[in-house]
Design an enzyme around this catalytic site. Structure first.
Site, mmCIF file in Angstrom:
data_model
loop_
_atom_site.group_PDB
_atom_site.id
_atom_site.type_symbol
_atom_site.label_atom_id
_atom_site.label_comp_id
_atom_site.label_asym_id
_atom_site.label_seq_id
_atom_site.Cartn_x
_atom_site.Cartn_y
_atom_site.Cartn_z
ATOM 1 N N SER A 165 -2.915 -8.028 2.742
ATOM 2 C CA SER A 165 -3.142 -7.945 4.190
ATOM 3 C C SER A 165 -3.525 -9.306 4.785
ATOM 4 O O SER A 165 -3.186 -9.597 5.926
ATOM 5 C CB SER A 165 -4.231 -6.916 4.496
ATOM 6 N N LYS B 160 -17.375 -6.956 5.457
ATOM 7 C CA LYS B 160 -16.063 -7.595 5.644
ATOM 8 C C LYS B 160 -15.753 -7.618 7.128
ATOM 9 O O LYS B 160 -15.866 -6.573 7.787
ATOM 10 C CB LYS B 160 -14.984 -6.759 4.937
ATOM 11 N N HIS C 123 0.841 -1.206 0.000
ATOM 12 C CA HIS C 123 0.000 0.000 0.000
ATOM 13 C C HIS C 123 0.877 1.257 0.000
ATOM 14 O O HIS C 123 0.599 2.224 -0.714
ATOM 15 C CB HIS C 123 -0.885 0.044 1.255
ATOM 16 N N ARG D 201 -1.910 -5.452 -8.659
ATOM 17 C CA ARG D 201 -0.749 -6.326 -8.421
ATOM 18 C C ARG D 201 -0.550 -7.317 -9.544
ATOM 19 O O ARG D 201 0.554 -7.587 -9.970
ATOM 20 C CB ARG D 201 -0.939 -7.100 -7.111
HETATM 21 P P1 ADP Z 1 -9.829 -3.497 -0.660
HETATM 22 O O1 ADP Z 1 -10.668 -4.305 0.284
HETATM 23 O O2 ADP Z 1 -10.453 -2.195 -1.055
HETATM 24 O O3 ADP Z 1 -9.273 -4.261 -1.832
HETATM 25 P P2 ADP Z 1 -7.134 -3.406 0.390
HETATM 26 O O4 ADP Z 1 -6.659 -2.719 1.617
HETATM 27 O O5 ADP Z 1 -6.918 -4.857 0.311
HETATM 28 O O6 ADP Z 1 -8.638 -3.003 0.268
HETATM 29 O O7 ADP Z 1 -6.469 -2.729 -0.873
HETATM 30 C C1 ADP Z 1 -6.632 -1.399 -1.209
HETATM 31 C C2 ADP Z 1 -6.028 -1.174 -2.573
HETATM 32 O O8 ADP Z 1 -4.618 -1.392 -2.512
HETATM 33 C C3 ADP Z 1 -6.534 -2.108 -3.670
HETATM 34 O O9 ADP Z 1 -6.581 -1.389 -4.884
HETATM 35 C C4 ADP Z 1 -5.490 -3.180 -3.735
HETATM 36 O O10 ADP Z 1 -5.411 -3.752 -5.033
HETATM 37 C C5 ADP Z 1 -4.233 -2.389 -3.440
HETATM 38 N N1 ADP Z 1 -3.186 -3.224 -2.847
HETATM 39 C C6 ADP Z 1 -3.270 -4.080 -1.824
HETATM 40 N N2 ADP Z 1 -2.091 -4.688 -1.584
HETATM 41 C C7 ADP Z 1 -1.237 -4.199 -2.512
HETATM 42 C C8 ADP Z 1 0.138 -4.463 -2.849
HETATM 43 N N3 ADP Z 1 0.853 -5.365 -2.193
HETATM 44 N N4 ADP Z 1 0.666 -3.774 -3.861
HETATM 45 C C9 ADP Z 1 -0.071 -2.894 -4.552
HETATM 46 N N5 ADP Z 1 -1.365 -2.607 -4.321
HETATM 47 C C10 ADP Z 1 -1.934 -3.257 -3.323
#
Ligand code: ADP
Length: 160
Positions: free
Chosen positions: A128, A41, A17, A90
């Site tokens: 995560s 969620k 992130h 990703r």
């Molecule tokens: P959501 O439930 O909205 O997907 P996340 O916290 O999992 O929430 O992710 C928020 C955003 O960050 C999403 O667009 C996700 O694709 C991106 N994201 C999550 N992990 C990574 C990573 N390791 N590298 C790049 N982008 C990421």
């Protein structure tokens, strides 16, 4: 001033992130990282804890703000005067979901643009859920999350 929002669950924030945030601040004057209060969620951390971890991890960037929201992402973007929504891409597996959401958000608010950014290759397998699972079984997560998150994970999963 071009302002964008970066919405997500951030349960918890990872270096993936943060990589996306760093790329976004190269492009826009202000980035608002915003924690979605998603009732469908179940999360490990409360919204307040997730906001706190993000604030601490992003402290060094003066043009980054952290907040949370309840409701539609496009409404939050409009309320803040943001011109776009940042999301991370990703792998191909993220594509379909992000594409669908981007088109739906465009339908809801045609003047708010979704911007998809790719992280460094070293973060493409990071999410995560993996971090939470590793921490639960006392795995080493120091390569994947900032120190404040390590601390909070240790408190959630104390050694038996
Ligand atoms: P959501 O439930 O909205 O997907 P996340 O916290 O999992 O929430 O992710 C928020 C955003 O960050 C999403 O667009 C996700 O694709 C991106 N994201 C999550 N992990 C990574 C990573 N390791 N590298 C790049 N982008 C990421």
């Amino acid at each position: 001033m071009a302002k964008v929002i970066y919405p997500g669950t951030f349960d918890p924030v990872t270096y993936g992130h943060i990589d996306i945030v760093k790329r976004a601040i190269e492009l826009f004057e202000q980035v608002i990282v915003t924690v979605a209060k998603n009732p469908s969620k179940t999360s490990l951390f409360t919204v307040e804890e997730r906001v706190e971890m993000l604030k601490e991890s992003l402290m060094e960037f003066p043009n980054v703000l952290v907040d949370s929201f309840d409701g539609l992402v496009v409404d939050h973007a409009k309320n803040l005067g943001a011109i776009g929504i940042i999301r991370g891409l990703r792998a191909v597996s993220d594509f379909e979901f992000e594409f669908q959401m981007a088109l739906m958000n465009r339908k809801l608010a045609g003047n708010i643009t979704t911007i998809l950014l790719m992280p460094h290759a070293r973060y493409t397998y990071l999410n995560s859920t993996i971090v939470r699972n590793l921490a639960q079984f006392q795995g080493n997560v120091s390569e994947f999350v900032p120190p404040i998150v390590i601390e909070k994970l240790k408190a959630k999963f104390p050694k038996k």
